[in-house]
Design a protein around this motif. Structure first.
Motif, PDB file in Angstrom:
ATOM      1  N   PRO A 173       0.809  -1.221   0.000  1.00  0.00           N
ATOM      2  CA  PRO A 173       0.000   0.000   0.000  1.00  0.00           C
ATOM      3  C   PRO A 173       0.844   1.274   0.000  1.00  0.00           C
ATOM      4  CG  PRO A 173      -0.878  -1.576   1.568  1.00  0.00           C
ATOM      5  CD  PRO A 173       0.454  -2.110   1.130  1.00  0.00           C
ATOM      6  N   ARG A 174       1.967   1.237   0.678  1.00  0.00           N
ATOM      7  CA  ARG A 174       2.840   2.417   0.702  1.00  0.00           C
ATOM      8  C   ARG A 174       3.467   2.665  -0.666  1.00  0.00           C
ATOM      9  NH1 ARG A 174       3.618   0.468   6.192  1.00  0.00           N
ATOM     10  NH2 ARG A 174       3.523   2.181   7.671  1.00  0.00           N
ATOM     11  N   MET A 175       3.616   1.605  -1.439  1.00  0.00           N
ATOM     12  CA  MET A 175       4.259   1.727  -2.742  1.00  0.00           C
ATOM     13  C   MET A 175       3.268   2.178  -3.813  1.00  0.00           C
ATOM     14  SD  MET A 175       7.224   1.333  -4.183  1.00  0.00           S
ATOM     15  CE  MET A 175       8.000   0.349  -2.890  1.00  0.00           C
ATOM     16  N   ILE A 176       2.073   1.567  -3.853  1.00  0.00           N
ATOM     17  CA  ILE A 176       1.155   1.831  -4.967  1.00  0.00           C
ATOM     18  C   ILE A 176      -0.205   2.351  -4.522  1.00  0.00           C
ATOM     19  CG2 ILE A 176       2.291   0.056  -6.370  1.00  0.00           C
ATOM     20  CD1 ILE A 176      -0.154  -1.751  -5.896  1.00  0.00           C
ATOM     21  N   GLY A 177      -0.439   2.506  -3.212  1.00  0.00           N
ATOM     22  CA  GLY A 177      -1.722   2.984  -2.722  1.00  0.00           C
ATOM     23  C   GLY A 177      -2.580   1.858  -2.172  1.00  0.00           C
ATOM     24  N   MET A 191      -0.041  -7.725 -11.985  1.00  0.00           N
ATOM     25  CA  MET A 191       0.065  -6.300 -12.319  1.00  0.00           C
ATOM     26  C   MET A 191       0.924  -6.190 -13.575  1.00  0.00           C
ATOM     27  SD  MET A 191       1.745  -3.247  -9.969  1.00  0.00           S
ATOM     28  CE  MET A 191       3.297  -4.171  -9.772  1.00  0.00           C
ATOM     29  N   SER A 192       0.410  -5.548 -14.597  1.00  0.00           N
ATOM     30  CA  SER A 192       1.165  -5.400 -15.833  1.00  0.00           C
ATOM     31  C   SER A 192       2.311  -4.416 -15.632  1.00  0.00           C
ATOM     32  CB  SER A 192       0.263  -4.900 -16.958  1.00  0.00           C
ATOM     33  OG  SER A 192      -0.127  -3.549 -16.714  1.00  0.00           O
ATOM     34  N   SER A 193       3.257  -4.439 -16.553  1.00  0.00           N
ATOM     35  CA  SER A 193       4.388  -3.516 -16.452  1.00  0.00           C
ATOM     36  C   SER A 193       3.906  -2.073 -16.586  1.00  0.00           C
ATOM     37  CB  SER A 193       5.433  -3.832 -17.524  1.00  0.00           C
ATOM     38  OG  SER A 193       4.860  -3.744 -18.818  1.00  0.00           O
ATOM     39  N   GLU A 194       2.888  -1.854 -17.443  1.00  0.00           N
ATOM     40  CA  GLU A 194       2.356  -0.494 -17.601  1.00  0.00           C
ATOM     41  C   GLU A 194       1.729  -0.006 -16.306  1.00  0.00           C
ATOM     42  OE1 GLU A 194       1.705  -3.037 -19.600  1.00  0.00           O
ATOM     43  OE2 GLU A 194       2.650  -2.475 -21.498  1.00  0.00           O
ATOM     44  N   GLU A 195       0.956  -0.879 -15.646  1.00  0.00           N
ATOM     45  CA  GLU A 195       0.379  -0.499 -14.349  1.00  0.00           C
ATOM     46  C   GLU A 195       1.494  -0.258 -13.340  1.00  0.00           C
ATOM     47  OE1 GLU A 195      -3.892  -2.832 -14.150  1.00  0.00           O
ATOM     48  OE2 GLU A 195      -2.056  -4.008 -13.899  1.00  0.00           O
ATOM     49  N   GLY A 196       2.475  -1.155 -13.294  1.00  0.00           N
ATOM     50  CA  GLY A 196       3.568  -1.015 -12.342  1.00  0.00           C
ATOM     51  C   GLY A 196       4.328   0.283 -12.512  1.00  0.00           C
ATOM     52  N   SER A 197       4.492   0.704 -13.761  1.00  0.00           N
ATOM     53  CA  SER A 197       5.177   1.969 -14.026  1.00  0.00           C
ATOM     54  C   SER A 197       4.313   3.160 -13.627  1.00  0.00           C
ATOM     55  CB  SER A 197       5.543   2.048 -15.514  1.00  0.00           C
ATOM     56  OG  SER A 197       6.183   3.266 -15.816  1.00  0.00           O
ATOM     57  N   TRP A 199       1.876   3.252 -11.492  1.00  0.00           N
ATOM     58  CA  TRP A 199       1.566   3.267 -10.064  1.00  0.00           C
ATOM     59  C   TRP A 199       2.787   3.505  -9.173  1.00  0.00           C
ATOM     60  CZ3 TRP A 199      -1.957  -1.727  -9.865  1.00  0.00           C
ATOM     61  CH2 TRP A 199      -3.135  -1.472 -10.596  1.00  0.00           C
ATOM     62  N   GLY A 200       3.968   3.574  -9.752  1.00  0.00           N
ATOM     63  CA  GLY A 200       5.163   3.849  -8.961  1.00  0.00           C
ATOM     64  C   GLY A 200       5.874   2.623  -8.445  1.00  0.00           C
TER      65      GLY A 200
END
Length: 283
Positions: A173-177, A191-197, A199-200
């Motif tokens: 949660p601290r990383m992506i909400g 989690m896709s790479s696009e989402e990972g990018s 979302w931080g």
């Protein structure tokens, strides 16, 4: 030499010559950057009881390393890590008693604790499958570089377990909400790479071919910086989660005063005056 000084000197040691049993360990020519490569690519580099324990012990030992300034962790064969080995970990767990199960889950959590406690910044270079405990190793790192093929899944619910594993409910949660983390931990989806990018989770994405060199460049850049001060930064990034703002500001005041007493601070000043680039030595 006092007994304390002798003890400290005894614990401090170079680790470039470390010989691992369960993964690869490569060190840059200047002995500042170490790369851990998870192996067994035919199974997407799963973790075993032995590799969990050895990784935990290695990160604990890095606290005393005199040479290694930054650690890169990656996987062989186009994947990062598929998590705990189904046959060598999941199967045996179904036959263990509760105390034995708790010993195991505490050991896996200790790996994350050791990664957070070692002073070296850790860069995870993530390609392909990054799942379960592998996703937690990436999450426990300080920075993550990914590729378009990276698929990160906290898939604990897929095997009938809670999404609360190795600190996931605290770190993710601290990383992506909170909302995004909740969805990933409840569904276990990738989690896709696009989402990972977006979302931080990933600091940057690179092609699979460029991932290793990009991680090496980032690691070398950090390793050229003030090592002692980097260790202080990492400690406070971790500790300040549990502080109020006033306590955090005081902790940073004390930490910065300590860093001002280092030679690297003086080196930076004299280099600036001489219009030169500082050469930090980590003390």
């Amino acid at each position: 030499m006092s007994e304390t000084e002798h003890t400290m000197k005894h614990h401090k040691r170079p680790m470039a010559g470390y010989q691992p049993r369960n993964f690869l360990w490569q060190v840059s020519d200047d002995h500042k950057v170490a790369t851990i490569t998870l192996i067994r690519p035919d199974r997407k580099n799963p973790l075993t009881f032995d590799s969990y324990a050895e990784l935990r012990d290695l990160f604990r030992a890095l606290v005393y390393a005199t040479d290694i300034k930054v650690v890169v962790i990656t996987g062989a064969g186009g994947n990062f890590c598929s998590g705990g080995d189904v046959h060598e970990i999941i199967g045996p767990l179904t036959r263990m008693s509760m105390p034995e199960l708790l010993d195991f889950t505490r050991m896996t959590g200790d790996l994350v604790k050791a990664m957070r406690a070692c002073p070296q910044p850790i860069v995870a270079a993530v390609d392909g499958v990054c799942a379960g405990a592998g996703a937690m190793v990436a999450l426990a790192s300080d920075m993550r570089l990914g590729t378009p093929a990276a698929k990160t899944a906290f898939l604990f619910t897929r095997v009938g377990l809670a999404g609360a594993d190795m600190g996931a409910c605290s770190l993710l949660p601290r990383m992506i909400g909170q909302g995004r983390a909740s969805e990933l931990l409840y569904t276990g989806r990738a989690m896709s790479s696009e989402e990972g990018s977006a979302w931080g989770f990933f600091n940057a994405l690179h092609s699979s071919e460029d991932l290793a060199s990009a991680a090496a460049r980032l690691a070398a850049q950090i390793a050229a910086g003030p090592t002692f001060a980097h260790g202080v930064t990492k400690k406070l990034l971790h500790q300040e989660w549990n502080m109020g703002v006033d306590e955090a500001i005081e902790a940073e005041a004390e930490a910065q005063a300590i860093c001002m007493a280092t030679q690297d601070f003086h080196r930076a000043y004299h280099a600036f005056v001489a219009k030169q680039k500082p050469v930090f030595e980590g003390n």
